[in-house]
Design a protein around this motif. Structure first.
Motif, PDB file in Angstrom:
ATOM      1  N   LYS A 247      66.441  46.622  43.288  1.00 30.84           N
ATOM      2  CA  LYS A 247      66.904  47.229  44.531  1.00 30.84           C
ATOM      3  C   LYS A 247      66.597  48.725  44.555  1.00 30.84           C
ATOM      4  O   LYS A 247      66.106  49.270  45.549  1.00 30.84           O
ATOM      5  N   ARG A 248      66.875  49.402  43.432  1.00 27.46           N
ATOM      6  CA  ARG A 248      66.594  50.839  43.368  1.00 27.46           C
ATOM      7  C   ARG A 248      65.107  51.107  43.514  1.00 27.46           C
ATOM      8  O   ARG A 248      64.698  52.064  44.179  1.00 27.46           O
ATOM      9  N   LEU A 249      64.296  50.278  42.883  1.00 30.46           N
ATOM     10  CA  LEU A 249      62.844  50.440  42.986  1.00 30.46           C
ATOM     11  C   LEU A 249      62.387  50.312  44.431  1.00 30.46           C
ATOM     12  O   LEU A 249      61.588  51.110  44.928  1.00 30.46           O
ATOM     13  N   ARG A 250      62.919  49.318  45.107  1.00 29.84           N
ATOM     14  CA  ARG A 250      62.533  49.113  46.499  1.00 29.84           C
ATOM     15  C   ARG A 250      62.956  50.303  47.373  1.00 29.84           C
ATOM     16  O   ARG A 250      62.190  50.788  48.203  1.00 29.84           O
ATOM     17  N   LEU A 251      64.196  50.793  47.164  1.00 27.12           N
ATOM     18  CA  LEU A 251      64.671  51.924  47.946  1.00 27.12           C
ATOM     19  C   LEU A 251      63.827  53.167  47.681  1.00 27.12           C
ATOM     20  O   LEU A 251      63.475  53.908  48.597  1.00 27.12           O
ATOM     21  N   GLU A 252      63.503  53.414  46.394  1.00 26.48           N
ATOM     22  CA  GLU A 252      62.690  54.585  46.073  1.00 26.48           C
ATOM     23  C   GLU A 252      61.313  54.480  46.713  1.00 26.48           C
ATOM     24  O   GLU A 252      60.771  55.458  47.224  1.00 26.48           O
ATOM     25  N   ALA A 253      60.732  53.296  46.677  1.00 24.22           N
ATOM     26  CA  ALA A 253      59.416  53.113  47.279  1.00 24.22           C
ATOM     27  C   ALA A 253      59.475  53.316  48.785  1.00 24.22           C
ATOM     28  O   ALA A 253      58.572  53.915  49.388  1.00 24.22           O
ATOM     29  N   GLN A 254      60.554  52.856  49.418  1.00 24.55           N
ATOM     30  CA  GLN A 254      60.682  53.028  50.865  1.00 24.55           C
ATOM     31  C   GLN A 254      60.891  54.490  51.234  1.00 24.55           C
ATOM     32  O   GLN A 254      60.350  54.968  52.239  1.00 24.55           O
ATOM     33  N   ILE A 255      61.663  55.211  50.428  1.00 22.31           N
ATOM     34  CA  ILE A 255      61.857  56.637  50.697  1.00 22.31           C
ATOM     35  C   ILE A 255      60.557  57.395  50.457  1.00 22.31           C
ATOM     36  O   ILE A 255      60.182  58.287  51.226  1.00 22.31           O
ATOM     37  N   ALA A 256      59.840  57.040  49.391  1.00 20.36           N
ATOM     38  CA  ALA A 256      58.554  57.689  49.122  1.00 20.36           C
ATOM     39  C   ALA A 256      57.539  57.393  50.222  1.00 20.36           C
ATOM     40  O   ALA A 256      56.610  58.173  50.437  1.00 20.36           O
ATOM     41  N   ALA A 257      57.716  56.277  50.935  1.00 20.64           N
ATOM     42  CA  ALA A 257      56.801  55.950  52.025  1.00 20.64           C
ATOM     43  C   ALA A 257      56.853  56.983  53.137  1.00 20.64           C
ATOM     44  O   ALA A 257      55.947  57.056  53.967  1.00 20.64           O
ATOM     45  N   ARG A 258      57.902  57.791  53.166  1.00 20.56           N
ATOM     46  CA  ARG A 258      58.041  58.811  54.203  1.00 20.56           C
ATOM     47  C   ARG A 258      57.286  60.084  53.853  1.00 20.56           C
ATOM     48  O   ARG A 258      57.200  61.009  54.651  1.00 20.56           O
ATOM     49  N   LEU A 259      56.740  60.174  52.628  1.00 20.74           N
ATOM     50  CA  LEU A 259      56.033  61.384  52.219  1.00 20.74           C
ATOM     51  C   LEU A 259      54.676  61.443  52.911  1.00 20.74           C
ATOM     52  O   LEU A 259      53.833  60.567  52.731  1.00 20.74           O
ATOM     53  N   LEU A 260      54.488  62.476  53.701  1.00 25.96           N
ATOM     54  CA  LEU A 260      53.224  62.673  54.419  1.00 25.96           C
ATOM     55  C   LEU A 260      52.613  63.989  53.967  1.00 25.96           C
ATOM     56  O   LEU A 260      53.027  65.068  54.413  1.00 25.96           O
ATOM     57  N   HIS A 261      51.661  63.902  53.075  1.00 24.89           N
ATOM     58  CA  HIS A 261      51.033  65.110  52.536  1.00 24.89           C
ATOM     59  C   HIS A 261      49.599  64.773  52.176  1.00 24.89           C
ATOM     60  O   HIS A 261      49.299  63.650  51.755  1.00 24.89           O
ATOM     61  N   ASP A 262      48.728  65.738  52.328  1.00 23.49           N
ATOM     62  CA  ASP A 262      47.307  65.497  52.052  1.00 23.49           C
ATOM     63  C   ASP A 262      47.048  65.112  50.608  1.00 23.49           C
ATOM     64  O   ASP A 262      46.025  64.493  50.313  1.00 23.49           O
TER      65      ASP A 262
END
Length: 821
Positions: free
Chosen positions: A54-69
């Motif tokens: 569950k933590r892995l999934r949440l971290e991956a979903q939060i990291a999905a919001r990172l928008l950087h070149d």
């Protein structure tokens, strides 16, 4: 079996294998719904358990919001047949691990500067990587770095197989190797290993996994210059700072490191980049001079972050304000976009040192900030104005106090913080959960709470507006509803699980928020106040946007019969637009129908919670914080008033071990010389030597202990002073020679006693270096320190009051405070 030719969840067609590593295999694939090429990492089967998954999934979903070149974009995270997979942006090059040896050192440093920028951006979003290494840095065909695999190192931290070491030991930080709690500076250490390897040609430590981890924890890295590489002293200094064993001794942020690496790359290239017409990324302002790495930029002795982030951070945030007028907002921050230069400065100082947040902290801190924005929306117009002002004052006070406590020179920061209050600058759209988390961190222990109270008092004295409008009946700076702990935030937010569905809704709303300026303006206009005019709202975190929209829709659904009638008249007769209807139309235009339905279901859940304490909202009289009371949970509604009314500055920390007196007992060189003479005479008499019979060797009382001078040690080179009275031991200090009075008024020793009979000593040793000793009486433990930062941390950990004059008690300019009175 998953492999080329197979399809995941009837959507992703795997085409070919791109690589394989410790966590799984990566495939080139096609998203058959959106018709785009992607990369898919199929993770190995893990035995970590549901909680870690569950933590892995949440971290991956939060990291999905990172928008950087310089960050690989994450598109999705899912499961197929019990196997987890991650859908990512496909990068058209190889990894850094395969490429770096073919590049000159200048090219390597430029790539690593991009990695440092990626880390800086992620850290400012409250995300840490945990597994920075060459294999996780992908390169485009133009050698642009892309950092991948955010969050996946959670798998490395939870393996039940005995003796199995997960992760990459060669790049592990000391705290990671020891299994300690990690913060964002673990990533800077791993980056330091990459810089060392790129400069020296090999990693600093080799051997078995356990040997390497032990070396990271305890062994200094080998000198780089010994390898005959073209490494400048400045680059070596940077590497050693990154590889510091203690996280607080590493550079303040990835931005600091990125600029230092780019400076070194430009030195090696001799200005070739500029001559060729290549723009120098993140160039420092013309008047800034060449950036200097502050090796102490992590934390000052009292736990304060250094304010000067770096020229890179300043330059990167110099984006013109008109940039937010574009329809799409990418990786901007509120510190880039805030309309007020003062707010930008305060935010840059506070955010110069990031913190990592877990999903629950994001939720609770974000909900509080959303409440400050929308808390007055349902009040009648004139009644709303008072609460609107209070909520704006609350946000300003949190920002101002956090700035004073975070700034390197807190005394100089007070006038700027007071200016924020006096000019009543709107700050709510610019705040994010990190600001609230940093504010709450000053409530962690008694010593930090004491510093918080001192900052509040200084701010109250400096601000005329604070004294006139922000003090309570007792004359204390207190606007109410300022949280003291995470538990206070839980009283405001609805109780719900921060799981897959909520994070997924955060992300969908965040995408629309970035893309559509009309959505941002409509929501912020509905929230009330002038928040919609501040460009920083474009960078508002999804954890704030979501509850803001949720509360707005809840208010629209429960506006009551009288307000329904008013809205009908305003819309049909007066032709005034209904902001609630406009908000509804904007949401349905820019969000998928399922996301709007989820928002409505979430608002219904909110309605059930709030309706318990407010069955007939239109008929209830309200005081300034009744809105907050309605947001409380059941029986907690009765306790919400404590948050609104308690003067935080007056809280007494009953669990703190207090000093008997804030002023130290000081021993001057002349006084110690007299004690030495008495002791020497006593020694001569005891051995039958010449001279008159002494009056007796005098011991000087020191609280429950006694101080004495030993007449002979190291000849004339040093003096020896002891503190006696401890069970079966004594404290010994080597001081400058006491055979002569020397400078009679010079303070050699200062001592403080505590209520629990503990003792703190600071003294000048025989080399005139100031040192510290702590006698922890309850545990019968003596500890010596040479760095004041270490003794500060120890006192905080033990819950002991920190003397104000600990570092200045031996100075000529010392002035007593006058005791407890």
């Amino acid at each position: 079996m998953i492999g080329p030719g197979s399809t995941l969840n009837d959507r992703f067609l795997l085409q070919k294998e791109l690589g394989r590593g410790g966590m799984g295999a990566v495939y080139a694939a096609v998203d058959q719904v959106l018709q785009r090429s992607v990369a898919i990492k199929v993770l190995k089967d893990q035995q970590a358990g549901d909680e870690v998954s569950k933590r892995l999934r949440l971290e991956a979903q939060i990291a999905a919001r990172l928008l950087h070149d310089n960050v690989v974009r994450i598109y999705d995270f899912g499961q197929a047949g019990g196997t987890s997979y991650l859908v990512m942006e496909q990068v058209d090059g190889v990894s850094y691990v395969r490429r770096w040896r073919d590049l000159p050192l200048a090219g390597r440093l430029k790539i690593l500067a991009g990695v440092a920028e990626a880390l800086d951006y992620a850290h400012r979003q409250g995300v840490i990587h945990r597994d920075v290494k060459p294999g996780n840095v992908l390169l485009t065909a133009a050698d642009v770095p892309k950092l991948s695999d955010f969050g996946l190192s959670l798998l490395a931290e939870h393996d039940d197989a005995a003796g199995v070491v997960r992760g990459t030991p060669h790049y592990m930080s000391p705290e990671q190797a020891k299994g300690q709690r990690l913060n964002y500076k673990t990533d800077l250490y791993s980056l330091g290993v990459m810089v060392y390897e790129s400069a020296a040609g090999a990693v600093p430590f080799t051997g078995t996994a356990m040997t390497v981890m032990a070396q990271h924890a305890n062994t200094p890295p080998p000198p780089i210059l010994a390898r005959d590489q073209p490494v400048s002293p400045d680059l070596e200094k940077l590497i050693l700072a990154l590889l510091a064993k203690r996280p607080e001794d590493r550079p303040a942020s990835g931005a600091v490191v990125a600029e230092a690496l780019r400076v070194e790359a430009r030195k090696l290239q001799g200005g070739a980049d500029v001559a060729a017409g290549e723009p120098a990324p993140d160039a420092a302002p013309e008047d800034a001079g060449e950036p200097v790495l502050d090796l102490g930029a992590g934390r000052a002795a009292r736990g304060r972050a250094v304010a000067g982030a770096a020229p890179a951070a300043r330059a990167r945030r110099s984006e013109p304000a008109h940039a937010v007028a574009a329809p799409h907002v990418a990786a901007a921050e509120a510190a880039d976009l805030a309309a007020s230069p003062l707010v930008r400065k305060l935010l840059r100082t506070i955010l110069a040192e990031p913190v990592s947040l877990n999903p629950e902290e994001r939720y609770l801190n974000g909900y509080y900030l959303a409440h400050l924005l929308v808390g007055s929306r349902r009040r009648p117009f004139f009644a709303r104005r008072k609460l609107e002002r209070l909520n704006a004052d609350r946000a300003r006070l949190i920002l101002a106090l956090t700035y004073v406590l975070t700034a390197h020179d807190s005394e100089a920061a007070v006038p700027e913080a007071a200016q924020l209050l006096d000019e009543r600058i709107e700050v709510r759209p610019a705040l994010n959960p990190v600001v609230v988390a940093k504010f709450l961190s000053w409530r962690d222990n008694p010593n930090r709470r004491r510093m918080l109270r001192q900052a509040r008092k200084a701010l109250q004295d400096a601000s005329a507006y604070a004294r006139e409008h922000m003090t309570d009946a007792k004359g204390v700076l207190n606007v109410g509803l300022i949280p003291r702990s995470t538990e206070d935030l839980r009283k405001l937010a609805p109780e719900r699980e921060v799981g897959d569905e909520l994070v997924e809704r955060w992300n969908r709303l965040a995408d629309a928020w970035r893309e559509h300026a009309d959505l941002r303006e409509t929501v912020l206009r509905y929230a009330g106040g002038a928040a919609y005019r501040d460009p920083s709202g474009a960078a508002m975190w999804a954890e704030v946007v979501y509850p803001l929209v949720e509360m707005s829709r809840w208010q629209r659904a429960r506006r009551g019969k009288l307000r329904d009638a008013w809205h009908f008249v305003a819309n049909r007769v007066l032709r005034l637009p209904d902001p609630g209807e406009k908000l509804h139309r904007t949401l349905t235009r820019h969000l998928a129908p399922r996301v709007v339905e989820q928002l409505d279901r979430s608002a219904v859940q909110l309605d059930r919670v709030l309706a318990r304490s407010d069955p007939d909202d239109e008929a209830q009289p309200e005081d300034q914080d009744s809105r907050a009371a309605r947001l409380a949970q059941g029986s907690e509604a009765a306790r919400i008033g404590a948050i609104a009314a308690e003067a935080d500055a007056e809280v007494v920390d009953s669990d703190q071990v207090a000093l008997v007196d804030v002023d130290p007992i000081r021993f001057l060189q002349g006084e110690l010389h007299e004690l030495w003479k008495e002791a020497a005479a006593g020694m001569r008499q005891a051995t039958g030597g010449p001279g008159p019979r002494p009056a007796g060797h005098r011991h000087t009382p020191l609280g429950p202990y006694r101080l004495a001078v030993v007449p002979s040690v190291r000849g004339a080179a040093a003096g020896q002073v002891v503190v006696q009275g401890m069970p079966s031991k004594q404290i010994e200090m080597l001081t400058p020679s006491l055979r002569t009075a020397g400078s009679r008024g010079r303070a050699i020793i200062a001592a403080w006693t505590y209520d629990d009979h503990s003792l703190l000593l600071t003294y000048s040793d025989f080399k005139s270096v100031q040192r510290y000793i702590l006698w922890d009486a309850p545990h019968g433990r003596q500890t010596a320190y040479s760095d004041p930062a270490d003794i500060y941390r120890e006192l905080e950990a033990l819950g002991m009051e920190v003397p104000e004059a600990m570092e200045t008690a031996l100075s000529r300019g010392f002035r007593p405070q006058g005791g407890r009175g």
